[in-house]
Design a protein around this motif. Structure first.
Motif, short mmCIF file in Angstrom:
data_model
loop_
_atom_site.label_atom_id
_atom_site.label_comp_id
_atom_site.label_asym_id
_atom_site.label_seq_id
_atom_site.Cartn_x
_atom_site.Cartn_y
_atom_site.Cartn_z
N GLU A 1 0.83 -1.21 0.00
CA GLU A 1 0.00 0.00 0.00
C GLU A 1 0.87 1.26 0.00
N GLN A 2 1.93 1.24 0.81
CA GLN A 2 2.85 2.39 0.88
C GLN A 2 3.54 2.60 -0.45
N ALA A 3 4.01 1.53 -1.08
CA ALA A 3 4.70 1.64 -2.37
C ALA A 3 3.76 2.20 -3.43
N GLU A 4 2.55 1.66 -3.49
CA GLU A 4 1.57 2.11 -4.47
C GLU A 4 1.23 3.58 -4.28
N LYS A 5 1.06 3.99 -3.02
CA LYS A 5 0.75 5.39 -2.72
C LYS A 5 1.90 6.32 -3.11
N ALA A 6 3.14 5.91 -2.81
CA ALA A 6 4.31 6.74 -3.15
C ALA A 6 4.47 6.88 -4.66
N LEU A 7 4.27 5.77 -5.37
CA LEU A 7 4.40 5.83 -6.83
C LEU A 7 3.28 6.66 -7.44
N ARG A 8 2.08 6.48 -6.95
CA ARG A 8 0.95 7.25 -7.46
C ARG A 8 1.16 8.74 -7.22
N ALA A 9 1.69 9.10 -6.05
CA ALA A 9 1.96 10.51 -5.72
C ALA A 9 2.99 11.10 -6.68
N ALA A 10 3.89 10.25 -7.19
CA ALA A 10 4.90 10.70 -8.16
C ALA A 10 4.39 10.63 -9.59
N GLY A 11 3.12 10.24 -9.76
CA GLY A 11 2.55 10.16 -11.10
C GLY A 11 2.95 8.91 -11.86
N LEU A 12 3.29 7.84 -11.13
CA LEU A 12 3.76 6.61 -11.75
C LEU A 12 2.78 5.47 -11.48
N GLY A 13 2.48 4.71 -12.51
CA GLY A 13 1.58 3.58 -12.36
C GLY A 13 2.34 2.28 -12.12
N CYS A 14 1.69 1.35 -11.42
CA CYS A 14 2.32 0.07 -11.15
C CYS A 14 1.27 -1.03 -11.17
N ARG A 15 1.74 -2.27 -11.30
CA ARG A 15 0.85 -3.43 -11.30
C ARG A 15 1.63 -4.64 -10.81
N GLU A 16 0.92 -5.71 -10.57
CA GLU A 16 1.50 -6.99 -10.17
C GLU A 16 2.44 -6.89 -8.97
N LEU A 17 2.00 -6.19 -7.94
CA LEU A 17 2.82 -6.06 -6.73
C LEU A 17 2.85 -7.37 -5.96
N ARG A 18 4.03 -7.72 -5.49
CA ARG A 18 4.22 -8.88 -4.63
C ARG A 18 5.34 -8.51 -3.66
N SER A 19 5.31 -9.11 -2.49
CA SER A 19 6.29 -8.70 -1.50
C SER A 19 6.73 -9.85 -0.62
N THR A 20 7.87 -9.64 0.00
CA THR A 20 8.40 -10.56 1.00
C THR A 20 8.79 -9.73 2.22
N ALA A 21 8.44 -10.24 3.38
CA ALA A 21 8.73 -9.53 4.63
C ALA A 21 9.57 -10.41 5.54
N THR A 22 10.47 -9.76 6.26
CA THR A 22 11.31 -10.45 7.23
C THR A 22 11.12 -9.78 8.58
N ASP A 23 10.75 -10.57 9.57
CA ASP A 23 10.58 -10.07 10.93
C ASP A 23 11.96 -9.97 11.57
N MET A 24 12.43 -8.76 11.75
CA MET A 24 13.78 -8.54 12.27
C MET A 24 13.89 -8.90 13.75
N ASP A 25 12.78 -8.94 14.45
CA ASP A 25 12.81 -9.26 15.88
C ASP A 25 12.89 -10.76 16.16
N THR A 26 12.59 -11.57 15.16
CA THR A 26 12.68 -13.02 15.36
C THR A 26 13.77 -13.65 14.51
N MET A 27 14.46 -12.84 13.76
CA MET A 27 15.52 -13.34 12.89
C MET A 27 16.68 -13.88 13.72
#
Length: 111
Positions: A78-104
């Motif tokens: 959501e943050q990436a899409e909002k930042a890109l949209r604010a810059a006038g850039l379109g995006c599609r097919e978003l996918r992500s990977t998250a790492t929990d730094m507190d349990t790493m």
């Protein structure tokens, strides 16, 4: 009170519907958005190459540990899409990977 965890999230996606001015702007700034400039920050960091086919966006998300990596990934997308949209850039097919730094687990070399 819920425990907060810090997640490092990489969002990957493809550019969509880039206008000629948007392409020109991205190409003019391509040297500032290479892999060597990538950082995990709360504001997010964008990387792409001159082919303008896809991009990578790295950010730090702090949320309740009970919500897990899935929510952190959704918030980052959501943050990436909002930042890109604010810059006038379109995006599609978003996918992500998250790492929990507190349990790493960090493996240290034995002496």
């Amino acid at each position: 009170m819920a425990t907060q965890h810090t997640y490092r999230v990489i969002v990957r996606g493809k550019w969509d519907g880039l206008t000629a001015p948007a392409r020109e702007k991205l190409l003019a700034e391509v040297a500032d958005h290479g892999l060597s400039q990538m950082r995990f920050t709360p504001e997010g960091s964008l990387a792409y190459d001159a082919a303008l086919h896809s991009f990578s966006y790295r950010c730090v998300i702090v949320s309740d540990a009970a919500d897990g990596e899935e929510l952190a990934s959704a918030l980052a997308e959501e943050q990436a899409e909002k930042a890109l949209r604010a810059a006038g850039l379109g995006c599609r097919e978003l996918r992500s990977t998250a790492t929990d730094m507190d349990t790493m687990k960090i493996n240290r070399k034995s002496r």
